[in-house]
Design an enzyme around this catalytic site. Structure first.
Site, PDB file in Angstrom:
ATOM      1  N   LYS A 274       0.862  -1.184   0.000  1.00  0.00           N
ATOM      2  CA  LYS A 274       0.000   0.000   0.000  1.00  0.00           C
ATOM      3  C   LYS A 274       0.897   1.232   0.000  1.00  0.00           C
ATOM      4  O   LYS A 274       1.689   1.430   0.921  1.00  0.00           O
ATOM      5  CB  LYS A 274      -0.911   0.003   1.236  1.00  0.00           C
ATOM      6  CG  LYS A 274      -1.647   1.332   1.471  1.00  0.00           C
ATOM      7  CD  LYS A 274      -2.577   1.292   2.689  1.00  0.00           C
ATOM      8  CE  LYS A 274      -3.171   2.670   2.983  1.00  0.00           C
ATOM      9  NZ  LYS A 274      -4.068   2.672   4.181  1.00  0.00           N
ATOM     10  N   ASP A 279      -2.660  10.223   3.449  1.00  0.00           N
ATOM     11  CA  ASP A 279      -4.051   9.822   3.594  1.00  0.00           C
ATOM     12  C   ASP A 279      -4.782  10.829   4.482  1.00  0.00           C
ATOM     13  O   ASP A 279      -4.684  10.778   5.702  1.00  0.00           O
ATOM     14  CB  ASP A 279      -4.115   8.415   4.213  1.00  0.00           C
ATOM     15  CG  ASP A 279      -5.550   7.958   4.458  1.00  0.00           C
ATOM     16  OD1 ASP A 279      -6.483   8.584   3.914  1.00  0.00           O
ATOM     17  OD2 ASP A 279      -5.718   6.959   5.196  1.00  0.00           O
ATOM     18  N   LYS A 286     -10.209  12.895   7.996  1.00  0.00           N
ATOM     19  CA  LYS A 286      -9.723  12.551   9.323  1.00  0.00           C
ATOM     20  C   LYS A 286      -9.683  13.795  10.208  1.00  0.00           C
ATOM     21  O   LYS A 286      -9.549  14.906   9.695  1.00  0.00           O
ATOM     22  CB  LYS A 286      -8.287  12.006   9.215  1.00  0.00           C
ATOM     23  CG  LYS A 286      -8.162  10.626   8.607  1.00  0.00           C
ATOM     24  CD  LYS A 286      -6.703  10.198   8.568  1.00  0.00           C
ATOM     25  CE  LYS A 286      -6.547   8.836   7.917  1.00  0.00           C
ATOM     26  NZ  LYS A 286      -7.170   7.748   8.672  1.00  0.00           N
ATOM     27  N   ASP A 297       1.625   6.422   5.534  1.00  0.00           N
ATOM     28  CA  ASP A 297       0.645   5.482   4.982  1.00  0.00           C
ATOM     29  C   ASP A 297       1.171   4.775   3.725  1.00  0.00           C
ATOM     30  O   ASP A 297       0.447   4.033   3.077  1.00  0.00           O
ATOM     31  CB  ASP A 297      -0.671   6.216   4.694  1.00  0.00           C
ATOM     32  CG  ASP A 297      -1.881   5.322   4.890  1.00  0.00           C
ATOM     33  OD1 ASP A 297      -1.749   4.273   5.554  1.00  0.00           O
ATOM     34  OD2 ASP A 297      -2.960   5.667   4.377  1.00  0.00           O
ATOM     35  N   ASP A 361     -12.194   6.984   3.638  1.00  0.00           N
ATOM     36  CA  ASP A 361     -10.982   6.791   4.429  1.00  0.00           C
ATOM     37  C   ASP A 361     -10.553   5.318   4.473  1.00  0.00           C
ATOM     38  O   ASP A 361      -9.456   4.999   4.916  1.00  0.00           O
ATOM     39  CB  ASP A 361     -11.201   7.335   5.845  1.00  0.00           C
ATOM     40  CG  ASP A 361      -9.903   7.564   6.599  1.00  0.00           C
ATOM     41  OD1 ASP A 361      -8.829   7.493   5.958  1.00  0.00           O
ATOM     42  OD2 ASP A 361      -9.973   7.816   7.817  1.00  0.00           O
ATOM     43  N   GLU A 363      -9.412   3.590   2.179  1.00  0.00           N
ATOM     44  CA  GLU A 363      -8.903   3.658   0.805  1.00  0.00           C
ATOM     45  C   GLU A 363      -7.807   2.643   0.518  1.00  0.00           C
ATOM     46  O   GLU A 363      -7.585   2.278  -0.629  1.00  0.00           O
ATOM     47  CB  GLU A 363      -8.382   5.082   0.521  1.00  0.00           C
ATOM     48  CG  GLU A 363      -6.942   5.362   0.957  1.00  0.00           C
ATOM     49  CD  GLU A 363      -6.697   5.220   2.446  1.00  0.00           C
ATOM     50  OE1 GLU A 363      -7.675   5.311   3.225  1.00  0.00           O
ATOM     51  OE2 GLU A 363      -5.543   5.005   2.857  1.00  0.00           O
ATOM     52  N   ARG A 365      -7.597  -0.518   1.190  1.00  0.00           N
ATOM     53  CA  ARG A 365      -8.130  -1.768   0.636  1.00  0.00           C
ATOM     54  C   ARG A 365      -8.591  -1.574  -0.805  1.00  0.00           C
ATOM     55  O   ARG A 365      -8.597  -2.528  -1.575  1.00  0.00           O
ATOM     56  CB  ARG A 365      -9.259  -2.285   1.541  1.00  0.00           C
ATOM     57  CG  ARG A 365     -10.394  -1.317   1.695  1.00  0.00           C
ATOM     58  CD  ARG A 365     -11.280  -1.614   2.903  1.00  0.00           C
ATOM     59  NE  ARG A 365     -10.641  -1.222   4.166  1.00  0.00           N
ATOM     60  CZ  ARG A 365     -11.172  -1.392   5.364  1.00  0.00           C
ATOM     61  NH1 ARG A 365     -12.359  -1.960   5.489  1.00  0.00           N
ATOM     62  NH2 ARG A 365     -10.532  -1.005   6.446  1.00  0.00           N
TER      63      ARG A 365
HETATM   64  N1  BES Z   1      -4.197   4.671   6.852  1.00  0.00           N
HETATM   65  C1  BES Z   1      -5.328   4.411   7.651  1.00  0.00           C
HETATM   66  C2  BES Z   1      -5.026   3.447   8.788  1.00  0.00           C
HETATM   67  C3  BES Z   1      -4.127   3.961   9.867  1.00  0.00           C
HETATM   68  C4  BES Z   1      -4.664   4.584  10.977  1.00  0.00           C
HETATM   69  C5  BES Z   1      -2.771   3.753   9.817  1.00  0.00           C
HETATM   70  C6  BES Z   1      -3.837   5.017  11.996  1.00  0.00           C
HETATM   71  C7  BES Z   1      -1.941   4.183  10.831  1.00  0.00           C
HETATM   72  C8  BES Z   1      -2.485   4.818  11.929  1.00  0.00           C
HETATM   73  C9  BES Z   1      -6.439   3.793   6.809  1.00  0.00           C
HETATM   74  O1  BES Z   1      -6.497   4.216   5.505  1.00  0.00           O
HETATM   75  C10 BES Z   1      -7.723   4.184   7.458  1.00  0.00           C
HETATM   76  O2  BES Z   1      -8.012   5.347   7.479  1.00  0.00           O
HETATM   77  N2  BES Z   1      -8.448   3.219   7.970  1.00  0.00           N
HETATM   78  C11 BES Z   1      -9.676   3.495   8.624  1.00  0.00           C
HETATM   79  C12 BES Z   1     -10.671   2.453   8.217  1.00  0.00           C
HETATM   80  C13 BES Z   1     -12.074   2.779   8.623  1.00  0.00           C
HETATM   81  C14 BES Z   1     -12.591   3.946   7.833  1.00  0.00           C
HETATM   82  C15 BES Z   1     -12.931   1.558   8.387  1.00  0.00           C
HETATM   83  C16 BES Z   1      -9.421   3.461  10.132  1.00  0.00           C
HETATM   84  O3  BES Z   1      -8.610   2.647  10.582  1.00  0.00           O
HETATM   85  O4  BES Z   1      -9.999   4.262  10.828  1.00  0.00           O
HETATM   86 ZN    ZN Z   2      -4.737   4.831   4.680  1.00  0.00          ZN
HETATM   87 MN    MN Z   3      -7.620   5.981   5.289  1.00  0.00          MN
END
Ligand code: BES
Ligand code: ZN
Ligand code: MN
Length: 512
Positions: A274, A279, A286, A297, A361, A363, A365
């Protein structure tokens, strides 16, 4: 024209050489690793120096303790440094890696550019000689790494360090294995440093285009590199990846790296990263706190690029994999913008699956879905691994000291867990069950990119989503959101990006 954004400065180099023990016991500063209890067997003249050091009562042998002893005026050795190993029964690769990093830091504090490190075989009897050599080299090279941020005042260039390394008191066979280990550990650690450098750069430097350039620089010898631009991705129908990239002015890039095995194999192993160079969350934006950390990210991409850096530099030694190794990186920036995808939008991945983007968010996946489709369509992999900072939930579940792993093939998962153990980068398996897969079905498309918050499970939902694209190709997913940055400092890691999983992938590749 916007002025070119300032990049961080290149760090100083650590040069390693394995030498006979006698050659390591001369010079301005020689470190010896010393466990608790009886002094470990070492050859003269170190034996005498060590005994004299102990007689002073100032020799500290607790893990990571440093004591320095000036030597008599005419001695070939000017200073003896002892780095404690603690309980010798507990000495493992992690203890050696940390001890080596402690020695590196002590040499740097002393302002000594050329130092030596003697590893008494008796001090690490429980550790395989090659693994010991690796750990020592990794500790030295990773310990020397600092990310130098750009400032008005350029930092004084740090002088490069040189370390002569010796194993003392080992049979010839182990000595050779140790030397081989030092070389492989050096290559693995320099690749990790390469990954850390990419990962630590802010997102206006480490853009998808910059990742593509970094990948191109790895081409040559046995590594081939190809970069797909937006138009190529459009032709392939990568609607999930392109949907993520829509909101950003930074063009997405899809990187394909290939390491051809020498034999006549047609089998391929794909390693997929990834590469979200930033992000923001997109329209599902966020909160502001710590959003800057979303520069990290792209650490899955960092792992893949680091892995190929190592392969390009001969990291597999004389192990010839029976698989071609294919690295794929889906690089994009997730931004809100007038053109950005919106919650509820439906996109189509390369394999035809339609996806309702309920949360922009989630994204990672989405970009990985198309990368997995690409792997299957063009490389028909015998096995695939993806690495991604995919969910905040994995940090809640497992913290920063390990990554989560899940997948559809227990053999692949077990092999990666074993590789992680060898690298001292632990992996902990999370379930990926049909109930998790069922959570990802959508009323308005084949799949939704999130489950309902009421389900509670965040990380396994991400894995379950990806499993639809993996299908029945053996596959494992590493959620490295915790392991990638923010872990405990441990001598060879001092904060920021960890360059995680490069070394795990290398151990795994040796099983292919
Ligand atoms: N890049 C983030 C995950 C992340 C969060 C990495 C904190 C490192 C630290 C990912 O793209 C994301 O935003 N995931 C969301 C998924 C949710 C919307 C289902 C998350 O973890 O909140
Ligand atoms: Zn992300
Ligand atoms: Mn995200």
């Amino acid at each position: 024209m916007v002025p070119r954004a300032p990049a961080g400065y290149k760090r100083a180099h650590m040069k390693l050489r394995t030498v006979p023990a006698a050659a390591a016991s001369r010079g301005p500063l020689t470190f010896v690793l010393v466990p608790d209890g009886a002094l470990p067997e070492v050859g003269a003249p170190l034996r005498g120096a060590l005994a004299a050091a102990k007689a002073t009562g100032d020799l500290a042998t607790g893990a990571r303790k440093v004591s320095l002893f000036h030597q008599p005026a005419k001695a070939a050795l000017r200073r003896l440094g002892c780095v404690g190993l603690g309980d010798r029964k507990k000495v493992d690769t992690e203890a050696l890696r940390r001890a080596a990093a402690v020695a590196q830091a002590a040499a740097e504090r002393q302002g000594t550019k050329d130092f030596a490190l003697v590893v008494p075989a008796a001090a690490c009897a429980g550790v395989d000689a090659e693994a010991a050599g690796r750990a020592i080299a990794e500790g030295l090279v990773l310990g020397a790494y600092v990310y130098e941020p750009p400032r008005q005042q350029k930092p004084k260039p740090r002088a490069g360090q040189q370390c002569r390394i010796a194993v003392d008191g080992a049979p010839k066979r182990d000595e050779r294995a140790f030397t081989r280990g030092v070389e492989l550990g050096r290559i693995a650690a320099e690749a990790t440093v390469f990954a850390r450098d990419l990962e630590n750069q802010p997102s206006n430097i480490a853009t998808p285009t910059a990742l593509a350039q970094a990948a191109r620089r790895l081409a040559g010898g046995r590594v081939k590199v190809k970069v797909l631009d937006r138009a190529a991705m459009e032709r392939l129908g990568m609607g999930a990846l392109l949907g993520v990239a829509r909101g950003s002015a930074e063009p997405p890039k899809f990187l394909v790296l290939e390491y051809r095995a020498r034999g006549k194999t047609t089998k391929n192993a794909c390693v997929i990263g990834k590469g979200l160079t930033f992000d923001t969350g997109g329209i599902s934006i966020k909160p502001a706190g710590k959003m800057d950390e979303m520069r990290y990210d792209m650490c899955g991409a960092g792992a893949v690029l680091g892995f190929f850096h190592a392969l390009a530099h001969g990291a597999l030694g004389d192990h010839e994999p029976k698989h071609n190794l294919i690295g794929l990186v889906a690089a994009a920036e997730n931004m809100p913008g007038h053109n950005a995808q919106k919650p509820g939008d439906v996109v189509r991945a390369m394999d035809g699956h339609t996806i309702e983007v309920l949360n922009t968010d989630a994204e990672g996946r989405l970009v990985l879905a198309d990368a997995i489709c690409y792997a299957k369509k063009f490389h028909d992999p015998a096995v695939m691994v993806d690495l991604a900072t995919l969910t905040g939930a994995v940090v809640v579940a497992l913290g920063h000291e390990m990554a989560g792993i899940m997948g559809n093939d227990q053999k692949t998962i077990d092999a990666l867990i074993a590789a992680g153990k060898q690298a001292d980068e632990p992996l902990w398996q999370l379930p990926l069950w049909d109930c998790h897969r069922d959570q990802m079905k959508s009323k308005f498309a084949d799949l939704a990119n999130i489950n309902s918050p009421a389900h509670g499970n965040g990380s396994t939902a991400g894995g379950a989503f990806l499993s639809y694209f993996a299908g029945d190709t053996p596959w494992a997913h590493l959620d490295i959101a915790g392991a990638a940055y923010g872990g405990l400092h441990k001598d060879y890691y001092k904060g920021g990006a960890a360059g995680t999983a490069v070394r795990t992938l290398l151990h795994w590749a040796r099983t292919l």
